[in-house]
Design an enzyme around this catalytic site. Structure first.
Site, PDB file in Angstrom:
ATOM      1  N   THR A 148      -0.002  -8.466 -11.309  1.00 42.01           N
ATOM      2  CA  THR A 148      -1.445  -8.672 -10.755  1.00 42.01           C
ATOM      3  C   THR A 148      -2.271  -7.381 -10.871  1.00 42.01           C
ATOM      4  OG1 THR A 148      -0.297  -7.194  -8.813  1.00 42.01           O
ATOM      5  CG2 THR A 148       0.076  -9.605  -8.709  1.00 42.01           C
ATOM      6  N   ASP A 169       0.856  -1.136   0.065  1.00 39.00           N
ATOM      7  CA  ASP A 169       0.220  -0.065   0.093  1.00 39.00           C
ATOM      8  C   ASP A 169       0.923   1.258  -0.029  1.00 39.00           C
ATOM      9  OD1 ASP A 169      -2.659  -1.418   0.198  1.00 39.00           O
ATOM     10  OD2 ASP A 169      -1.772  -2.019   2.252  1.00 39.00           O
TER      11      ASP A 169
END
Ligand SMILES: C[S@@+](CC[C@H](N)C(=O)[O-])C[C@H]1O[C@@H](n2cnc3c(N)ncnc32)[C@H](O)[C@@H]1O
Length: 233
Positions: free
Chosen positions: A212, A139
């Site tokens: 991803t 993150d």
């Protein structure tokens, strides 16, 4: 009447790199957690893990940190049946998804931990035991006031130094230039791990790293992708 209650603030509560947001489990994620955790989950406990007991064999251990729904972990584990993968994630919906994939593919080389990786590293991972560790698309916490929440910091470098095996590697990827610069700066100021591309450099994208949704999202925003590979001094 005087109020004798002393109100204290807990200033020592550690800053977390995530925000707990539960309550978004779908029925099938919840079923997977209820029924499959026993097969693939490793409960957090304060004691060093016995990998042989957990995986039923000796094999190189890859720690995949903050796996989300584990798409990348599954691809790696499929491509490398000779390795054991330990997937750590704090959010249960992602782990529910991952459990379903592992079961449908009958993968025997992935185990899951639902806990903060910092605690896991501090208490559960034996020293000098990891062949590789992955931190892919952590993150970004882009606001300056949130930088203290970033998972990659001095502490994790220090922990990694003790957890990587000889010739072990820590691989990191991010699509945030500011985070990438921050990682380089961090490494500049301590020598816990060596940037194998050379100080302040980025590594070439490893051909084995799977794309991803986080990488795809970064690319769709025209972000560059920054890879790092660290080893022991
Ligand atoms: C942006 S996602 C990336 C997922 C995956 N690595 C990928 O590339 O698709 C970051 C994940 O890290 C997890 N995370 C953040 N801090 C963590 C911590 N301290 N311990 C374990 N997981 C953490 C978050 O819950 C989130 O799912």
């Amino acid at each position: 009447m005087s109020n004798n209650k002393i109100v204290t603030r807990n200033h020592s509560r550690p800053i977390k790199s995530y925000v707990r947001r539960e309550g978004r489990l779908t029925k099938s994620q919840s079923n997977a957690l209820d029924n499959l955790w026993i097969k693939y989950g490793v409960d957090y406990q304060t004691g060093v893990m016995n990998f042989k007991k957990i995986f039923g064999r000796y094999a190189p251990i890859i720690l995949d940190i903050g796996v989300g729904t584990g798409d990348s972990t599954v691809s790696h584990a499929l491509a490398h049946p000779e390795n054991n993968y330990l997937a750590v994630e704090v959010h249960r919906p992602g782990l529910g998804q991952l459990l379903k994939k592992i079961e449908s593919l009958s993968l025997k080389n992935i185990k899951l931990i639902n806990h903060d990786v910092i605690d896991v590293l501090e208490t559960q991972i034996p020293n000098y035991s990891l062949s590789q560790a992955f931190i892919f698309f952590p993150d970004p916490w882009p606001k300056k006031r949130h930088h203290k929440r970033r998972l990659i910091n001095k502490k994790i470098f220090k922990l990694m130094k003790n957890k990587l095996a000889a010739y072990g590697r820590l691989h990191i990827a991010t699509d945030w230039k500011d985070y990438a610069d921050y990682i380089n700066e961090l490494n500049d100021h301590n020598s816990e791990l060596i940037n194998l591309a050379g100080k302040n450099n980025f590594s070439p994208r490893p051909i084995w790293r799977n794309k991803t949704k986080y990488e795809r999202r970064g690319l769709s925003l025209s972000h560059k992708i920054y890879d790092f590979c660290y080893g022991l001094p």
